[in-house]
Design an enzyme around this catalytic site. Structure first.
Site, PDB file in Angstrom:
ATOM      1  N   LYS A 112       8.281   5.990 -27.525  1.00  0.00           N
ATOM      2  CA  LYS A 112       8.514   5.136 -26.356  1.00  0.00           C
ATOM      3  C   LYS A 112       7.831   5.773 -25.139  1.00  0.00           C
ATOM      4  CE  LYS A 112      12.386   2.896 -23.920  1.00  0.00           C
ATOM      5  NZ  LYS A 112      13.862   2.765 -23.852  1.00  0.00           N
ATOM      6  N   SER A 139      15.659  -1.921 -24.046  1.00  0.00           N
ATOM      7  CA  SER A 139      14.356  -1.671 -23.468  1.00  0.00           C
ATOM      8  C   SER A 139      13.348  -1.048 -24.432  1.00  0.00           C
ATOM      9  CB  SER A 139      14.515  -0.762 -22.249  1.00  0.00           C
ATOM     10  OG  SER A 139      14.994   0.516 -22.651  1.00  0.00           O
ATOM     11  N   SER A 192      19.678   0.275 -25.584  1.00  0.00           N
ATOM     12  CA  SER A 192      18.229   0.063 -25.706  1.00  0.00           C
ATOM     13  C   SER A 192      17.576   0.515 -26.992  1.00  0.00           C
ATOM     14  CB  SER A 192      17.512   0.736 -24.546  1.00  0.00           C
ATOM     15  OG  SER A 192      17.573  -0.108 -23.430  1.00  0.00           O
TER      16      SER A 192
HETATM   17  N1  GLN Z   1      19.990  -3.447 -21.160  1.00  0.00           N
HETATM   18  C1  GLN Z   1      20.525  -2.326 -20.468  1.00  0.00           C
HETATM   19  C2  GLN Z   1      19.924  -2.229 -19.090  1.00  0.00           C
HETATM   20  O1  GLN Z   1      19.161  -3.060 -18.761  1.00  0.00           O
HETATM   21  C3  GLN Z   1      20.314  -1.080 -21.263  1.00  0.00           C
HETATM   22  C4  GLN Z   1      19.050  -0.392 -21.023  1.00  0.00           C
HETATM   23  C5  GLN Z   1      18.891   0.880 -21.786  1.00  0.00           C
HETATM   24  O2  GLN Z   1      19.676   1.197 -22.683  1.00  0.00           O
HETATM   25  N2  GLN Z   1      17.885   1.641 -21.404  1.00  0.00           N
HETATM   26  O3  GLN Z   1      20.204  -1.347 -18.336  1.00  0.00           O
END
Ligand code: GLN
Length: 473
Positions: A72, A148, A172
């Site tokens: 990532k 994400s 995410s």
């Molecule tokens: N969807 C969550 C957010 O937007 C989680 C994001 C994540 O785990 N990095 O913050």
């Protein structure tokens, strides 16, 4: 079978049998990327030349010898770009050092290959917040891959990677794994060092694997886990051999089913698959019991206060002074900051910085931030109480299968609400896994559904045990 279709275990077996060597595997993956990734958008960059040079030197006797892993794009790999999916770093930033997880992967013989697309600074659930380009779900190109770590899940699902690393601050890793039909692990808070990870919300972030099988996930978790001084939140506890959990019987394993996770808002088709997976675990001797996590309804609000507060502080460093994008023609220092940050950050990141600054500001921090910390303790206590009765907890990952690109883009709150089943694990610091448990057919496309299994702090072994029993053949 094309080598890019292989799991880690299959690739290692092919190397050891002498059927394949790492340079041929890298070349095959690079051509799979060339063929498929224009359409999917899973990678932000990749450099086959340096990967091939590493492959030539690789020792296939090491646990991950010659195995390429997609990373990532917010985990530093020396000499490679690290854009965090943001224009503020995409211009000119090259990582000057390896993150600890990368050092550990390299020591095990792996080759970090390819930078996976993501929501900007890991803020999002659909990859639509990438500041660089869109990423699509390989099962239906009109749909989101989740986020994400959308790129990490999409490349593993599309067989343009063998496995990947992602990060999970509020779901995410687990949510995109669920939407793309692959396995994703959020380790216990402190299990894996974050040194070299660009921070989003430091009290929630964890690095973990996204893979084709539970066995691969157990192996990668074992390799990246463990304490070190460079991340003081690391837990100084021995790392069990998680691969031994794979295929181990689950007779007598107590599984809690939180009633709040199976109620209103859950798509009945998702519910059906998750319940079928739970029955599959029961048929192998697991015992299920209904439990309650009564503070679940406060989790989304609590998370979006704490995560934005921490993000507003962490993202202060992106000021265009030492690295990253720098706006032209500032009139003074303040205008330099304003122009650089206005040009470099996308709308969701700005929204979060503003929200986070607000909840921390004098006069409001007690009302929002301090209160959220107290509710976080209540949420953590819910899990502590539940884990006195059960070994693991099973639930859905996301209320619906992957939604259409654009469907929720104009309604950030609707997007936040869909995080309901994943964010509590981060607030509580416990571990969790997503394992595929079926597909829902929509418009002729098979949309994957994931089963979530949550474990006690440092309870990864039981997580892999249960996930391996639930895994689809
Ligand atoms: N969807 C969550 C957010 O937007 C989680 C994001 C994540 O785990 N990095 O913050």
């Amino acid at each position: 079978m094309n080598p890019s279709d292989f799991s880690i275990a299959q690739l290692r077996a092919a190397y050891r049998a002498g059927d394949l060597n790492p340079t041929d595997a890298i070349s095959a993956i690079a051509s799979a990327i060339d063929d498929k990734d224009d359409e999917i958008g899973g990678y932000l960059s990749y450099d086959p030349e340096s990967a091939l040079a590493e492959a030539e030197k690789s020792d296939i006797n090491l646990p991950l010898g010659g195995v390429p892993i997609a990373i990532k794009d917010l985990i530093n790999v020396k000499g490679q770009p690290c854009s965090c999916g943001s224009k503020i770093l995409d211009d000119n930033y090259t990582a000057p050092y390896d993150a600890t997880v990368i050092r550990k992967l390299r020591e095990a013989g792996a080759i970090p290959f390819g930078r996976a697309n993501m929501d900007e600074f890991a803020m999002g659930s659909s990859n639509e917040n990438s500041g660089i380009k869109i990423c699509r779900n390989p099962h239906d190109l009109d749909r989101i891959p989740g986020g994400s770590s959308g790129g990490s899940a999409a490349v593993v699902a599309a067989n343009t990677a063998i496995a990947a690393l992602g990060t999970d601050t509020g779901g995410s890793i687990r949510q995109p794994a669920s939407h793309c039909g692959v396995v994703g692990v959020k380790p216990t808070y402190g299990r894996v060092s974050r040194y070299g990870l660009v921070a989003f919300a430091s009290s929630l972030d964890q690095i973990g694997p996204i893979t084709k099988t539970v066995e691969d996930a157990a192996l990668l978790t074992k390799i990246i886990a463990g304490s070190e001084a460079k991340d003081s939140t690391c837990l100084d506890e021995p790392v069990p051999d998680y691969t031994e959990a794979v295929g181990k019987d689950i007779a007598g394993l107590k599984i809690g089913l939180p009633k709040e996770y199976f109620s209103e808002g859950l798509d009945p088709r998702v519910k059906e698959h998750v319940q079928a997976a739970i029955r599959k675990l029961e048929s192998q001797g697991a015992e299920t019991v209904e439990i309650s996590l009564p503070n679940t309804e406060f989790a989304v609000a609590t998370y979006y206060i704490i995560a934005t507060a921490e993000a507003s502080a962490n993202l202060a460093r992106f000021d265009g002074v030492r690295y990253g994008h720098r706006a032209d023609g500032p009139t003074d220092l303040i205008s330099h900051y304003k122009k650089t940050r206005a040009e470099g950050f996308g709308p969701e990141v700005k929204r979060r910085i503003i929200l986070g600054t607000y909840v921390l500001s004098s006069g409001y921090s007690d009302k929002f931030y301090a209160k959220a910390q107290k509710v976080r303790t209540l949420i953590r206590n819910d899990f502590t109480t539940a884990f006195e009765k059960v070994d693991v907890i099973a639930s859905p990952i996301a209320p619906t299968p992957a939604f259409k690109i654009g469907e929720k883009a104009t309604d950030p709150l609707a997007m936040y609400l869909a995080d309901i089943y994943t964010i509590s694990a981060n607030l509580a610091g416990i571990c969790g896994i997503s394992v595929p448990c079926g597909t829902v057919v929509e418009e002729g496309k098979q949309l994957p559904v994931g089963l979530q299994i949550l474990g006690k702090p440092l309870g990864e072994f039981d997580l892999f045990r249960a996930a391996s029993a639930a895994e689809n053949e």
